[in-house]
Design a protein around this motif. Structure first.
Motif, mmCIF file in Angstrom:
data_model
loop_
_atom_site.group_PDB
_atom_site.id
_atom_site.type_symbol
_atom_site.label_atom_id
_atom_site.label_comp_id
_atom_site.label_asym_id
_atom_site.label_seq_id
_atom_site.Cartn_x
_atom_site.Cartn_y
_atom_site.Cartn_z
ATOM 1 N N LEU A 1 -6.988 4.676 -2.809
ATOM 2 C CA LEU A 1 -6.292 4.524 -4.088
ATOM 3 C C LEU A 1 -7.254 4.086 -5.187
ATOM 4 O O LEU A 1 -7.217 4.572 -6.311
ATOM 5 C CB LEU A 1 -5.158 3.492 -3.953
ATOM 6 C CG LEU A 1 -3.870 3.968 -3.262
ATOM 7 C CD1 LEU A 1 -2.947 2.778 -3.037
ATOM 8 C CD2 LEU A 1 -3.154 5.015 -4.099
ATOM 9 N N SER A 2 -8.149 3.138 -4.858
ATOM 10 C CA SER A 2 -9.070 2.614 -5.865
ATOM 11 C C SER A 2 -10.059 3.679 -6.323
ATOM 12 O O SER A 2 -10.586 3.632 -7.420
ATOM 13 C CB SER A 2 -9.835 1.417 -5.318
ATOM 14 O OG SER A 2 -10.663 1.821 -4.252
ATOM 15 N N LYS B 1 -3.213 0.379 -12.443
ATOM 16 C CA LYS B 1 -4.563 -0.005 -12.011
ATOM 17 C C LYS B 1 -4.646 -1.498 -11.718
ATOM 18 O O LYS B 1 -5.337 -1.930 -10.796
ATOM 19 C CB LYS B 1 -5.578 0.373 -13.089
ATOM 20 C CG LYS B 1 -5.871 1.865 -13.154
ATOM 21 C CD LYS B 1 -6.934 2.153 -14.202
ATOM 22 C CE LYS B 1 -7.251 3.648 -14.243
ATOM 23 N NZ LYS B 1 -8.246 3.982 -15.280
ATOM 24 N N GLU C 1 1.534 6.561 -6.847
ATOM 25 C CA GLU C 1 0.429 7.444 -7.259
ATOM 26 C C GLU C 1 0.938 8.870 -7.426
ATOM 27 O O GLU C 1 0.598 9.566 -8.389
ATOM 28 C CB GLU C 1 -0.681 7.391 -6.202
ATOM 29 C CG GLU C 1 -1.904 8.216 -6.540
ATOM 30 C CD GLU C 1 -2.902 7.464 -7.382
ATOM 31 O OE1 GLU C 1 -3.858 8.097 -7.846
ATOM 32 O OE2 GLU C 1 -2.721 6.259 -7.594
ATOM 33 N N LEU D 1 2.424 1.726 -3.464
ATOM 34 C CA LEU D 1 1.476 2.221 -4.458
ATOM 35 C C LEU D 1 1.071 3.665 -4.185
ATOM 36 O O LEU D 1 0.813 4.431 -5.128
ATOM 37 C CB LEU D 1 0.234 1.331 -4.486
ATOM 38 C CG LEU D 1 0.435 -0.117 -4.945
ATOM 39 C CD1 LEU D 1 -0.910 -0.815 -5.109
ATOM 40 C CD2 LEU D 1 1.201 -0.197 -6.250
ATOM 41 N N SER D 2 1.018 4.050 -2.923
ATOM 42 C CA SER D 2 0.715 5.450 -2.596
ATOM 43 C C SER D 2 1.808 6.361 -3.136
ATOM 44 O O SER D 2 1.528 7.425 -3.706
ATOM 45 C CB SER D 2 0.595 5.622 -1.080
ATOM 46 O OG SER D 2 -0.466 4.858 -0.575
ATOM 47 N N THR E 1 0.831 -1.205 0.000
ATOM 48 C CA THR E 1 0.000 0.000 0.000
ATOM 49 C C THR E 1 0.863 1.252 0.000
ATOM 50 O O THR E 1 0.604 2.211 -0.747
ATOM 51 C CB THR E 1 -0.933 -0.001 1.221
ATOM 52 O OG1 THR E 1 -1.745 -1.169 1.186
ATOM 53 C CG2 THR E 1 -1.831 1.218 1.229
ATOM 54 N N VAL F 1 -5.946 1.579 0.564
ATOM 55 C CA VAL F 1 -6.296 0.903 -0.688
ATOM 56 C C VAL F 1 -7.627 1.420 -1.217
ATOM 57 O O VAL F 1 -7.792 1.681 -2.408
ATOM 58 C CB VAL F 1 -6.373 -0.625 -0.476
ATOM 59 C CG1 VAL F 1 -6.943 -1.303 -1.716
ATOM 60 C CG2 VAL F 1 -4.987 -1.174 -0.195
ATOM 61 N N LYS G 1 -3.370 -2.090 -8.293
ATOM 62 C CA LYS G 1 -4.342 -1.717 -7.263
ATOM 63 C C LYS G 1 -5.427 -2.791 -7.126
ATOM 64 O O LYS G 1 -5.869 -3.086 -6.014
ATOM 65 C CB LYS G 1 -4.971 -0.361 -7.609
ATOM 66 C CG LYS G 1 -4.002 0.808 -7.474
ATOM 67 C CD LYS G 1 -4.693 2.157 -7.518
ATOM 68 C CE LYS G 1 -5.172 2.489 -8.893
ATOM 69 N NZ LYS G 1 -5.714 3.869 -8.985
ATOM 70 N N ASN G 2 -5.843 -3.369 -8.248
ATOM 71 C CA ASN G 2 -6.843 -4.440 -8.194
ATOM 72 C C ASN G 2 -6.304 -5.679 -7.491
ATOM 73 O O ASN G 2 -7.004 -6.324 -6.701
ATOM 74 C CB ASN G 2 -7.300 -4.814 -9.608
ATOM 75 C CG ASN G 2 -8.159 -3.726 -10.232
ATOM 76 O OD1 ASN G 2 -8.812 -2.969 -9.518
ATOM 77 N ND2 ASN G 2 -8.140 -3.638 -11.549
ATOM 78 N N ARG H 1 -6.290 -5.066 -3.847
ATOM 79 C CA ARG H 1 -7.636 -5.181 -3.297
ATOM 80 C C ARG H 1 -8.008 -6.655 -3.107
ATOM 81 O O ARG H 1 -8.629 -7.037 -2.104
ATOM 82 C CB ARG H 1 -8.632 -4.483 -4.226
ATOM 83 C CG ARG H 1 -10.003 -4.262 -3.589
ATOM 84 C CD ARG H 1 -10.978 -3.564 -4.511
ATOM 85 N NE ARG H 1 -10.494 -2.269 -4.930
ATOM 86 C CZ ARG H 1 -10.089 -1.977 -6.171
ATOM 87 N NH1 ARG H 1 -10.136 -2.901 -7.101
ATOM 88 N NH2 ARG H 1 -9.662 -0.787 -6.487
#
Length: 686
Positions: free
Chosen positions: A676-677, A458, A410, A406-407, A403, A673, A461-462, A465
């Motif tokens: 982010l989504s 993306k 982003e 990915l942050s 997480t 998360v 991120k999926n 999740r």
């Protein structure tokens, strides 16, 4: 000479005999009324003609005796028939007499109703006093009574007519019945007509009274209606003032910007004044008139009148509002045109400079640094797919690390996009969009590359999740097993100590409540070693030891909404599997149906606490449970369902944990998360 004498004698005898025979013929058809007369006449004629009959006298005498015998029999038959007819006509006559009595009773009541309602015929109607509204209730009561009388009269007539028709009436009585039937029909028609006219009279008088009341109240409400109508006038004036100010924006060309700006301010000021007037008018025109009245008809008409009177100003105010929107749209369109003109001017000034800057800058630079970072993130996310051997804490730590990565990524994507569009951050957003459209063809390759990288991002991120969903499922499975273990421990306690759930609650509750500390103490006090299988012949045991975390998760899951402690109902749902009776069934003493004796019948809707089972009964393979009835604490065995498919018991609550709210399982990493989504920056989300 002798021959002619014999012939004359025979003719004379025959004439004399025929005179007697004619009387005999009449005797044979005699009636009770003329038999005696005919009998005397026959004897007289016989005596008179005896000498003339000569040798035939004896034969004629025998004929007379035979004729008299036949006459007597006929008379007897006629008398018997008349007696039978009289007996048969007795009941019809009684019925006809009863109908006449009822008719005589009904006629004065109908006449009285005519008089009360003022609907008599001929000169009586002219002399009758007009019906007053005060007399209507009494008249209505009289109408109801008379209507009941007419109905009863006709019902009785129908019944008695059916009795009369079963009998063959004498001709005289048939004529009487025909006349009476006509009288019955006339009485019925007169009664029904009188009832209709009386009801009509009440209706007319009532309607006239209602109309008079409504008209009187209308006069009283005249000021309120006029006030509602006059509230529209200030709004109309304010709207006209705004429309007059907006005319230059419609008919003439746009002048100097500063001059038009002052006009815009003037129009907006007038619009605000119109809006204020509109709000005030709507407040004033709100229906505040009380229309209570004891008479429902008056109340309904008053409500309809008031609604119609207040509807007109509301419609006018709606029209004024639409005209105000038109003025606002004209100003909005002018402002948009002015804004577009300024944007065109700015774009014309910046376009060449911006394109030159794009040509000179290295657009591949930002993407060159973004791709390796993305590749590293993909490698890290790939490890989340191999979680079969990971523990839940290890999975949560990995999820938090991914997480954070990915942050950060982003932010790199946002900076890369900003680098591709070298625009001033202070520019208007609409202007930025227009400038980006101009620049886009020059950096098409870089934008396509950024789009591909964004798709990969993306996907990450999926995957993250999905990884969090695996963590949640792993936790849920663990909690479900803990819930099953708790039920086993509590069942063992209830059976071994012969207690009900209510008794257990009372023993640990403080002021009818059980908090988390008391709940943990209760669970930890339970005997940990219980039978592994619930079959009666099983001796194998298992040890169930729940951790504090597992106990807390179960406690949280069953807490009623808005509460921090268990009441008796919530405690029962948490620690005991409960069932309800879906179909009436018997409770027996043993698991075996054939060996058990009936304890009591269970009614639909009764609550049961499951102590053992479900266990298959040996001979029938029917699943049975040992339960305690909540109503009277009786314990016994009950079949869950029959072999034919009939369902006797249903689970009142799920065996496992209820669905928890999402926030109960979400860690800080999961919150990131979610952000982010949704395309939000988790760092600045708050």
């Amino acid at each position: 000479m002798a021959a002619s004498t014999d012939t004359a004698t025979k003719i004379k005898e025959l004439k004399a005999a025929n005179m007697v025979r004619r009387v005999i013929q009449r005797i044979r058809l005699a009636t009770p009324e003329n038999f005696d007369t005919l009998e005397s006449e026959a004897f007289d004629v016989m005596a008179q003609q005896l000498e003339d009959m000569g040798s035939s006298a004896e034969k004629v005498e025998q004929e007379l005796e035979a004729g008299l015998e036949l006459g007597r029999k006929r008379v007897q038959q006629v008398l018997e028939k008349r007696e039978q007819e009289a007996e048969m006509a007795k009941r019809p006559k009684e019925c006809m007499d009863e109908i006449k009595v009822m008719m005589e009773s009904l006629e004065p009541k109908v006449a009285a109703l005519e008089a009360s309602a003022g609907i008599g015929g001929g000169g009586d109607k002219e002399k009758a006093e007009p019906l007053k509204v005060e007399a209507c209730p009494a008249l209505q009561k009289q109408i109801d009574e008379c209507a009941e009388e007419v109905t009863q009269f006709m019902d009785e007539c129908v019944k008695k007519a059916a009795e009369i028709k079963q009998v063959t009436l004498p001709s005289e009585m048939r004529a009487q019945w025909a006349t009476l039937t006509q009288d019955i029909v006339k009485a019925k028609h007169k009664g029904e007509r009188t009832l209709v006219l009386a009801r009509t009279a009440i209706k007319k008088v009532t309607e006239a009274a209602v109309k008079e009341k409504v008209q009187k109240r209308k006069e009283e409400l005249k000021d309120a209606f006029e006030a509602a109508a006059s509230s529209v006038q200030p709004v109309m004036q304010a709207v006209l003032a705004a429309e007059s100010e907006v005319e230059p924006f419609i008919k003439s060309k746009v002048g100097d910007e500063s001059e038009m700006a002052s006009l815009v301010a003037a129009v907006e000021e007038k619009l605000e004044a119109a809006k204020a007037a509109l709000e005030q008018a709507r407040e004033e025109s709100k229906q505040s008139v009380e229309v209570d009245d004891e008479d429902e008809n008056v109340k309904k008409q008053l409500e309809a009148l008031v609604a119609a009177e207040f509807k007109r100003p509301k419609l006018r105010l709606g029209q004024m509002e639409m005209r105000m929107r038109r003025v606002a749209n004209i100003i909005r369109a002018y402002k948009q045109d002015l804004k577009d003109a300024k944007h065109r001017e700015i774009i014309d000034g910046l376009k060449s400079e911006l394109l030159q800057k794009i040509k000179e800058m290295d657009v591949s630079g930002p993407l060159a640094t973004l791709e390796p970072t993305l590749k590293d993130a993909e490698g890290l996310v790939q490890t989340t797919l191999k979680n079969a051997s990971m523990s839940v804490p290890e999975m949560e730590a990995l999820a938090e690390k991914v997480t954070d990565t990915l942050s950060s990524l982003e932010g790199d994507f946002e900076r890369a996009e900003q680098a591709l569009y070298p625009l001033d951050e202070d520019l208007d957003e609409d202007l930025k969009k227009k400038l980006k459209k101009i620049v886009a063809p020059q950096i098409k390759a870089s934008l396509l590359r950024l789009g591909l990288l964004n798709r990969r991002f993306k996907r990450l991120k999926n995957l993250l999740r999905m990884f969090h969903a695996d963590i949640k499922e792993r936790k849920s499975s663990k909690h479900k097993l803990a819930r099953v273990g708790l039920l086993q421990l509590v069942k063992h306690r209830l059976i071994s100590e012969d207690q009900s759930v209510r008794q257990v609650f009372d023993s640990i509750a403080s002021e009818e409540e059980v908090d988390e500390t008391a709940f943990k103490s209760f669970v930890n006090s339970l005997e940990k070693t219980v039978k592994k299988s619930e079959t009666e012949d099983s001796e194998e045991t298992v040890t169930i030891d729940l951790t504090d975390e597992e106990i807390s998760s179960i406690y949280t899951a069953f807490l009623p909404e808005g509460r921090s402690t268990f009441d008796k109902e919530a405690f029962s749902k948490c620690v005991c599997q409960r069932m309800t009776v879906a179909k009436a069934v018997s409770m027996t003493t043993h698991l075996s149906i054939s060996e058990g004796k009936a304890l009591r019948g269970l009614k639909v809707g009764e609550f049961l606490e499951v102590l053992e089972g479900p266990i298959k009964e040996g001979k029938t393979s029917v699943k049975r449970v040992k339960v305690r009835v909540s109503k009277d604490d009786k314990v016994g065995w009950v079949s869950v369902a029959g072999n034919a498919g009939s369902v006797f018991l249903k689970d009142q609550n799920e065996l496992l944990l209820p669905q928890l709210p999402a926030h109960c399982h979400m860690t800080e990493a999961q919150v990131k998360v979610e952000q982010l989504s949704e395309g939000r920056d988790p760092v600045n989300a708050s």
